[in-house]
Scaffold this motif. Sequence first.
Motif, PDB file in Angstrom:
ATOM      1  N   SER A   1       0.826  -1.214   0.000  1.00  0.00           N
ATOM      2  CA  SER A   1       0.000   0.000   0.000  1.00  0.00           C
ATOM      3  C   SER A   1       0.860   1.264   0.000  1.00  0.00           C
ATOM      4  O   SER A   1       0.436   2.315  -0.502  1.00  0.00           O
TER       5      SER A   1
ATOM      6  N   ALA B   1       0.359   4.122  -2.841  1.00  0.00           N
ATOM      7  CA  ALA B   1       0.184   5.557  -2.569  1.00  0.00           C
ATOM      8  C   ALA B   1       1.165   6.379  -3.398  1.00  0.00           C
ATOM      9  O   ALA B   1       0.817   7.453  -3.926  1.00  0.00           O
TER      10      ALA B   1
ATOM     11  N   LYS C   1      -0.022   6.544  -6.942  1.00  0.00           N
ATOM     12  CA  LYS C   1      -1.121   7.510  -7.068  1.00  0.00           C
ATOM     13  C   LYS C   1      -0.590   8.934  -7.150  1.00  0.00           C
ATOM     14  O   LYS C   1      -1.070   9.755  -7.944  1.00  0.00           O
TER      15      LYS C   1
ATOM     16  N   TRP D   1       4.886  12.140   0.194  1.00  0.00           N
ATOM     17  CA  TRP D   1       4.575  10.715   0.338  1.00  0.00           C
ATOM     18  C   TRP D   1       4.990  10.201   1.707  1.00  0.00           C
ATOM     19  O   TRP D   1       4.262   9.445   2.351  1.00  0.00           O
TER      20      TRP D   1
ATOM     21  N   THR E   1       2.429   8.129   4.631  1.00  0.00           N
ATOM     22  CA  THR E   1       2.569   6.674   4.624  1.00  0.00           C
ATOM     23  C   THR E   1       3.682   6.275   5.584  1.00  0.00           C
ATOM     24  O   THR E   1       4.359   7.121   6.163  1.00  0.00           O
TER      25      THR E   1
END
Length: 199
Positions: free
Chosen positions: A112, A116, A119, A182, A186
């Motif tokens: 994940s 992210a 994305k 990022w 995360t």
Amino acid sequence: MARKMWEENGITLTGSAGPIEMDFGMTPARLNPDENGEVVWATRIDPVRARIDSIPFPESGFRHGDVVLHDGAAVGYRKLEAHEYPVFNVLELFERSGYTTCVATVSVECDSDLDALEKDFSAIQSHYEDWTRNVRTLCRACSEGQPHAQHDHELKDEWFPERRLGIAVYPGDDIQQILANWQKKTAGRVLSIEPEIMH
């Protein structure tokens, strides 16, 4: 002149004038075939030219988006899903891309984290490849022939938290800021960025 030559050899082209830029499908292309020979994926835009889709290693001297002139004789094969494609040796750089290349080493805890990051990159024109996951080393015999089953095991499914990412940087995109944002949302962490090898 080039259009007339290809058409006389039975190759149908769109348009009647100007540079040829069609989609003749995907092809693996071998950069620097007389040296270490890195094979990348490209899109053939005419019978002898292709645009590089992969992100080559910076030391290759090539970039994502470069248009290259390639040989017409297959030197090896690569499989993608159920299809087998001939590998063509690159003869020279034809047109330089506007992209540059940088390398980031990151630490991730799960898929994940990379989802992210993907994305975030989808919102800009730069993009990255996870070289830790998708690059494999072949012996010369396999590289110039057909890779055998032994090499298929080199793309392991086991989890590697530390990843080396090749990034194709579009002019004006702030990659350091993208990676910093990022990190904030995360569990991923940037271990290093190598802008000094941007070329």
